[in-house]
Design a protein around this motif. Structure first.
Motif, PDB file in Angstrom:
ATOM      1  N   PHE A 155      35.838  34.926  31.463  1.00 37.14           N
ATOM      2  CA  PHE A 155      35.635  35.348  32.851  1.00 37.14           C
ATOM      3  C   PHE A 155      36.246  36.720  33.033  1.00 37.14           C
ATOM      4  O   PHE A 155      37.331  37.006  32.518  1.00 37.14           O
ATOM      5  CB  PHE A 155      36.273  34.363  33.823  1.00 37.14           C
ATOM      6  CG  PHE A 155      36.058  34.738  35.277  1.00 37.14           C
ATOM      7  CD1 PHE A 155      34.832  34.507  35.883  1.00 37.14           C
ATOM      8  CD2 PHE A 155      37.072  35.327  36.016  1.00 37.14           C
ATOM      9  CE1 PHE A 155      34.624  34.857  37.205  1.00 37.14           C
ATOM     10  CE2 PHE A 155      36.876  35.684  37.338  1.00 37.14           C
ATOM     11  CZ  PHE A 155      35.648  35.441  37.935  1.00 37.14           C
ATOM     12  N   THR A 156      35.543  37.563  33.775  1.00 41.41           N
ATOM     13  CA  THR A 156      36.027  38.908  34.081  1.00 41.41           C
ATOM     14  C   THR A 156      35.905  39.149  35.571  1.00 41.41           C
ATOM     15  O   THR A 156      34.839  38.953  36.157  1.00 41.41           O
ATOM     16  CB  THR A 156      35.217  39.987  33.332  1.00 41.41           C
ATOM     17  OG1 THR A 156      35.273  39.729  31.931  1.00 41.41           O
ATOM     18  CG2 THR A 156      35.767  41.375  33.620  1.00 41.41           C
ATOM     19  N   GLU A 157      37.014  39.539  36.190  1.00 40.45           N
ATOM     20  CA  GLU A 157      36.993  39.872  37.613  1.00 40.45           C
ATOM     21  C   GLU A 157      36.297  41.206  37.830  1.00 40.45           C
ATOM     22  O   GLU A 157      36.288  42.071  36.947  1.00 40.45           O
ATOM     23  CB  GLU A 157      38.416  39.976  38.167  1.00 40.45           C
ATOM     24  CG  GLU A 157      39.086  38.657  38.426  1.00 40.45           C
ATOM     25  CD  GLU A 157      40.456  38.837  39.057  1.00 40.45           C
ATOM     26  OE1 GLU A 157      40.786  39.980  39.455  1.00 40.45           O
ATOM     27  OE2 GLU A 157      41.201  37.846  39.143  1.00 40.45           O
ATOM     28  N   VAL A 158      35.740  41.358  39.024  1.00 41.25           N
ATOM     29  CA  VAL A 158      35.097  42.614  39.392  1.00 41.25           C
ATOM     30  C   VAL A 158      35.665  43.088  40.721  1.00 41.25           C
ATOM     31  O   VAL A 158      35.721  42.328  41.688  1.00 41.25           O
ATOM     32  CB  VAL A 158      33.567  42.448  39.515  1.00 41.25           C
ATOM     33  CG1 VAL A 158      32.942  43.718  40.093  1.00 41.25           C
ATOM     34  CG2 VAL A 158      32.956  42.141  38.161  1.00 41.25           C
ATOM     35  N   ASN A 159      36.103  44.339  40.746  1.00 39.38           N
ATOM     36  CA  ASN A 159      36.475  44.993  42.001  1.00 39.38           C
ATOM     37  C   ASN A 159      35.321  45.903  42.385  1.00 39.38           C
ATOM     38  O   ASN A 159      35.165  47.000  41.855  1.00 39.38           O
ATOM     39  CB  ASN A 159      37.776  45.788  41.825  1.00 39.38           C
ATOM     40  CG  ASN A 159      38.268  46.410  43.120  1.00 39.38           C
ATOM     41  OD1 ASN A 159      37.484  46.793  43.991  1.00 39.38           O
ATOM     42  ND2 ASN A 159      39.576  46.516  43.245  1.00 39.38           N
ATOM     43  N   GLU A 160      34.481  45.408  43.292  1.00 40.77           N
ATOM     44  CA  GLU A 160      33.272  46.159  43.646  1.00 40.77           C
ATOM     45  C   GLU A 160      33.594  47.486  44.316  1.00 40.77           C
ATOM     46  O   GLU A 160      32.881  48.471  44.126  1.00 40.77           O
ATOM     47  CB  GLU A 160      32.391  45.308  44.569  1.00 40.77           C
ATOM     48  CG  GLU A 160      31.671  44.167  43.873  1.00 40.77           C
ATOM     49  CD  GLU A 160      30.670  43.497  44.783  1.00 40.77           C
ATOM     50  OE1 GLU A 160      29.461  43.789  44.668  1.00 40.77           O
ATOM     51  OE2 GLU A 160      31.104  42.682  45.624  1.00 40.77           O
ATOM     52  N   ASP A 161      34.662  47.504  45.115  1.00 42.86           N
ATOM     53  CA  ASP A 161      35.008  48.734  45.843  1.00 42.86           C
ATOM     54  C   ASP A 161      35.338  49.871  44.883  1.00 42.86           C
ATOM     55  O   ASP A 161      34.903  51.009  45.073  1.00 42.86           O
ATOM     56  CB  ASP A 161      36.192  48.483  46.780  1.00 42.86           C
ATOM     57  CG  ASP A 161      35.836  47.501  47.894  1.00 42.86           C
ATOM     58  OD1 ASP A 161      34.634  47.409  48.241  1.00 42.86           O
ATOM     59  OD2 ASP A 161      36.752  46.825  48.404  1.00 42.86           O
ATOM     60  N   ASP A 162      36.122  49.549  43.854  1.00 45.57           N
ATOM     61  CA  ASP A 162      36.545  50.574  42.902  1.00 45.57           C
ATOM     62  C   ASP A 162      35.678  50.613  41.657  1.00 45.57           C
ATOM     63  O   ASP A 162      35.922  51.436  40.765  1.00 45.57           O
ATOM     64  CB  ASP A 162      38.002  50.345  42.498  1.00 45.57           C
ATOM     65  CG  ASP A 162      38.956  50.468  43.679  1.00 45.57           C
ATOM     66  OD1 ASP A 162      38.593  51.160  44.647  1.00 45.57           O
ATOM     67  OD2 ASP A 162      40.036  49.857  43.624  1.00 45.57           O
ATOM     68  N   GLN A 163      34.667  49.703  41.559  1.00 46.00           N
ATOM     69  CA  GLN A 163      33.792  49.626  40.384  1.00 46.00           C
ATOM     70  C   GLN A 163      34.627  49.489  39.102  1.00 46.00           C
ATOM     71  O   GLN A 163      34.498  50.263  38.148  1.00 46.00           O
ATOM     72  CB  GLN A 163      32.893  50.865  40.302  1.00 46.00           C
ATOM     73  CG  GLN A 163      31.822  50.926  41.391  1.00 46.00           C
ATOM     74  CD  GLN A 163      30.687  49.939  41.134  1.00 46.00           C
ATOM     75  OE1 GLN A 163      29.919  50.078  40.204  1.00 46.00           O
ATOM     76  NE2 GLN A 163      30.591  48.921  41.980  1.00 46.00           N
TER      77      GLN A 163
END
Length: 791
Positions: free
Chosen positions: A270-278
């Motif tokens: 599993f890998t988290e994603v920070n959409e705001d900072d890409q």
């Protein structure tokens, strides 16, 4: 090996494997007119005739092996040879772990499981086994129709170690139930009791004693492969458990996915994603790997994927399915970096599926295999059944993670204002990712180059009012006790009573003079530790004395065990004032945050104090300008005026007439503030900045230089400053608020007496104009008190 099941497990049934019903059917066929069927039946009957145990019942399992071929021929109609490689079927005793005459497919499944594997029904304990056997008796012998069945499963690993799940179906057509002389006749009344007492095993054993019935014959067990359906069900159940998601991943999910996909080397990541900072980020699950990041903690998305792939994954939120990584690398040179990363981990096929909740992407679940083509767009469809459960669990996990972060901030730091929350969250999250190591110290939080603003509304004369209320309560309680002891003395006539009466009268005289600092504690200790102990002794000596002592204790406050009337009125009044002032300030402060984020804290003492800190380090992502400080200073002055007006409306309803004074401290030199871990609060950092704290702590009790007049006065706001430009700035603010009819026309200007190590302070003092027009805004003290006690 003996099949005396009663010696191995507790059961109401004695199992006797018998083929009497099959033999009876063969006897009917032997008498029929169909020659080939008749001849076949007669031949079988001749072969079984020397072995009466086949009809009477077998209790020695060794005989099953001895008659294996004969039993196979007897059951040939029930186990067709043409279906033996397809059906998973055997003869059995229902609910007992005894099976024989397996089909070839069943035999193959058991062989692949290994020699040491013992087949047994999943989650089927001795209690359930006993009750199910009893229900079997009720249905087959007494004719009831209890639906006691539940889905029963065998969990059997295959040759590659993948756990397969098989649903069990029983056919009891060739079984009959026979009572022994131990059997108890079951009545309708017994059944009515039993159906409401599944959990009362002793009751079932009472009605169906051990080994009191015989099951004669055999059953047929049929299995069907329910691996995918059952694995999804298990996954759902496990994900609903309240344990941490990282533990579920570690212990359960990977094996469940292997069962669903039938891929022995399948691994989950599993890998988290920070959409705001890409940014791709390593999740805080302790044992869950990120195959996207490999060994990195985080990485910008565009460093791994080309724009078109990122658009599909992040923008369109689509799955990335690579059935052959080596072929993908050749055909998609723009994604070589990611393909190489996979190949370095010996990943030859993979599925990356986005986890999305409420339009927010939480991250990517990763399914990877070391073999090409194992994972592909066809079997990726299975994720459609699984992702909803994973999504809900991950969303719950992140909610719990947020709570954990908040708990760390709350416990290790304090209740943190939103403006600086990001800094504490950053540190708390780093600590969680480090494994919550208790030996890892929590870092101190520092904000540099911030401008402080301090203000207070102090309740003048609160100490005097508190002492007066305490004195009244103590005098009232002493009076009660003197009356009570005189009454007891009339009945008991003991010197000890006279002594305590004398001591109470002496205390009564002392209380009429000035209340000393320790008087309350001394008197309260004497009453509780000596007087009350003595009263409890006399409480049982006489009915009249008991009545009077009970009346006395009932008149006391239940918590402090003292008279607490005047002090309660004072404490409640102080609480109401503080609550109202703090409520007004908090509401105004929420509005002020929209100007520019700044740190805010307030304290309730005998009044309300507040600290404000503003500067670029508080909100580093925003552009700071000095005009925000000017704006906040004007806001603070106006807010203090409004708080004074709120108190003015509240004051007429209070049981104590208390004055308040207002003070603002101006300090134009930027300072650094450090969060003190031991005190759970911010404080100035370093000796250079200590001057500000010295002034703040001592200024409110200061005098005008050369006089005995306090710098603060009721009905006025005092603004303390040290620089000429600060005076000019605040005169502009005062002029503006005079225009708004919030401050009076007269402005006093004076020097403040020298403080220890601090000289040259000056102050402006200006009268507050109270708004007398809004009569509807006057508060009811009782309403405010009720509101305070219900929250």
């Amino acid at each position: 090996m003996k099949m005396d099941c009663s010696k191995e497990i507790c059961t109401p049934l004695i199992a006797r494997i018998s083929f009497h019903k099959v033999l009876e059917k063969l006897e009917e066929i032997a008498e029929s007119d169909v020659d080939y069927r008749s001849d076949y039946a007669k031949a079988l009957l001749r072969h079984t005739e020397p072995f009466p145990e086949l009809r009477e019942g077998i209790t020695d399992l060794a005989l099953l092996e001895k008659h294996k071929l004969l039993i196979k021929n007897l059951l040939a109609d029930l186990f067709p040879t043409a279906l033996t490689h397809n059906e998973i079927k055997a003869a059995a005793i229902p609910f007992f772990n005894i099976t024989f005459n397996h089909t070839e497919r069943f035999n193959k499944i058991l062989e692949n499981a290994g020699e040491d594997f013992d087949i047994e029904i999943r989650n089927f304990d001795d209690h359930q086994f006993y009750v199910f056997c009893c229900c079997l008796i009720l249905n087959m012998y007494y004719g009831y129709n209890f639906d006691f069945s539940k889905p029963l499963f065998y969990d059997i690993p295959d040759a590659e170690g993948i756990m397969k799940h098989y649903r069990i179906l029983y056919n009891a057509d060739f079984l009959e139930i026979i009572p022994t002389d131990k059997a108890i006749k079951i009545t309708q009344e017994d059944v009515d009791i039993l159906i409401d007492n599944f959990d009362n095993l002793e009751l079932w054993k009472e009605k169906f004693p051990q080994n009191s019935w015989i099951s004669k014959g055999f059953g047929i067990i049929s299995l069907f492969d329910a691996t995918v359906e059952n694995a999804i069900s298990n996954l759902k159940s496990n994900l609903l458990l309240p344990n941490e998601f990282k533990e579920v991943i570690k212990d359960d999910i990977e094996s469940i996915f292997k069962s669903i996909y039938k891929v022995p080397d399948l691994k989950i990541g599993f890998t988290e994603v920070n959409e705001d900072d890409q940014v791709f980020t390593m999740a805080s699950f302790k044992d869950v790997k990120s195959h996207i990041l490999k060994d990195c903690e985080e990485m910008n998305c565009n460093k791994l994927f080309c724009d078109s792939t990122l658009k599909n994954m992040m923008g369109e939120k689509q799955q990335l399915i690579i059935s052959d990584v080596e072929a993908y690398r050749t055909n998609n040179p723009e994604d070589t970096r990611f393909a190489d990363r996979l190949l370095e981990q010996n990943i030859k096929s993979c599925i990356l599926a986005p986890i999305i909740k409420n339009d927010r992407m939480l991250g990517f679940i990763e399914l990877v295999s070391s073999k090409p083509k194992e994972l592909n767009s066809i079997n990726a469809i299975k994720l459609n059944y699984i992702l909803p459960f994973l999504t809900d669990t991950l969303e719950r996990y992140y909610s719990e993670l947020q709570n954990e972060i908040d708990a760390i901030i709350q416990n290790e730091y304090t209740a943190i204002h939103n403006s600086v929350y990001w800094k504490f969250r950053e540190e708390a999250l780093a600590h969680i990712k480090a494994g919550n190591n208790p030996d890892l110290a929590y870092k101190e939080i520092i904000f540099k180059e911030v401008y402080p603003l301090y203000g207070q509304i102090d309740i003048k004369g609160s100490s005097t009012a508190r002492n007066e209320s305490t004195e009244k309560d103590l005098i009232r309680q002493i009076e009660k006790l003197i009356v009570l002891f005189r009454f007891i003395n009339e009945i008991e006539k003991l010197p000890l009573i006279e002594q305590h009466t004398y001591e109470l009268e002496k205390i009564q005289d002392d209380l009429k003079h000035e209340l000393k600092a320790d008087t309350e504690a001394v008197v309260q200790g004497y009453i509780i530790n000596e007087i009350h102990v003595l009263l409890k002794h006399f409480d049982t000596t006489n009915a009249k004395i008991h009545e009077r002592i009970s009346e006395y204790f009932e008149s006391l406050d239940g918590k402090v065990k003292m008279v607490y009337e005047n002090r309660k009125d004072f404490d409640d009044a102080l609480s109401v004032i503080n609550k109202k002032m703090a409520e007004v300030l908090d509401k105004k402060q929420a509005e002020a945050q929209s100007f520019f984020p700044h740190y805010y804290e307030r304290f309730k003492t005998d009044g309300v104090e507040h600290n404000l800190y503003i500067g670029a380090s508080i909100a580093p992502k925003l552009s700071y300008n000095p005009l925000y400080l000017n704006n906040l200073r004007l806001w603070q002055l106006q807010a203090m005026c409004e708080m004074e007006n709120e108190y003015h409306k509240l004051r007429p309803t209070l049981p104590y007439d208390l004055d308040v004074t207002s003070l603002i401290l101006v300090f134009s030199t930027p300072i650094s503030i450090r969060f003190r871990m031991d005190e759970k609060r911010f404080d100035v950092d370093g000796t250079y900045n200590a001057r500000y704290e010295v002034v703040k702590k001592r200024i409110d009790k200061s005098y005008i230089k050369g006089t005995q007049e306090r710098i603060t006065q009721q009905g006025k706001i005092t603004i303390v400053y040290s620089q000429k430009q600060e005076e000019a700035e605040y005169r502009r603010y005062i002029k503006y608020l005079q225009h708004k009819n919030m401050l009076g026309k007269t402005i006093e200007n004076f020097e403040v007496e020298d403080l220890q190590g601090v000289t040259g302070l000056r102050a402006l003092r200006v009268e507050i104009i109270y708004d007398e027009t809004d009569a509807s805004g006057t508060y009811s003290y009782q309403d405010l008190l009720k509101e305070m006690t219900t929250k």
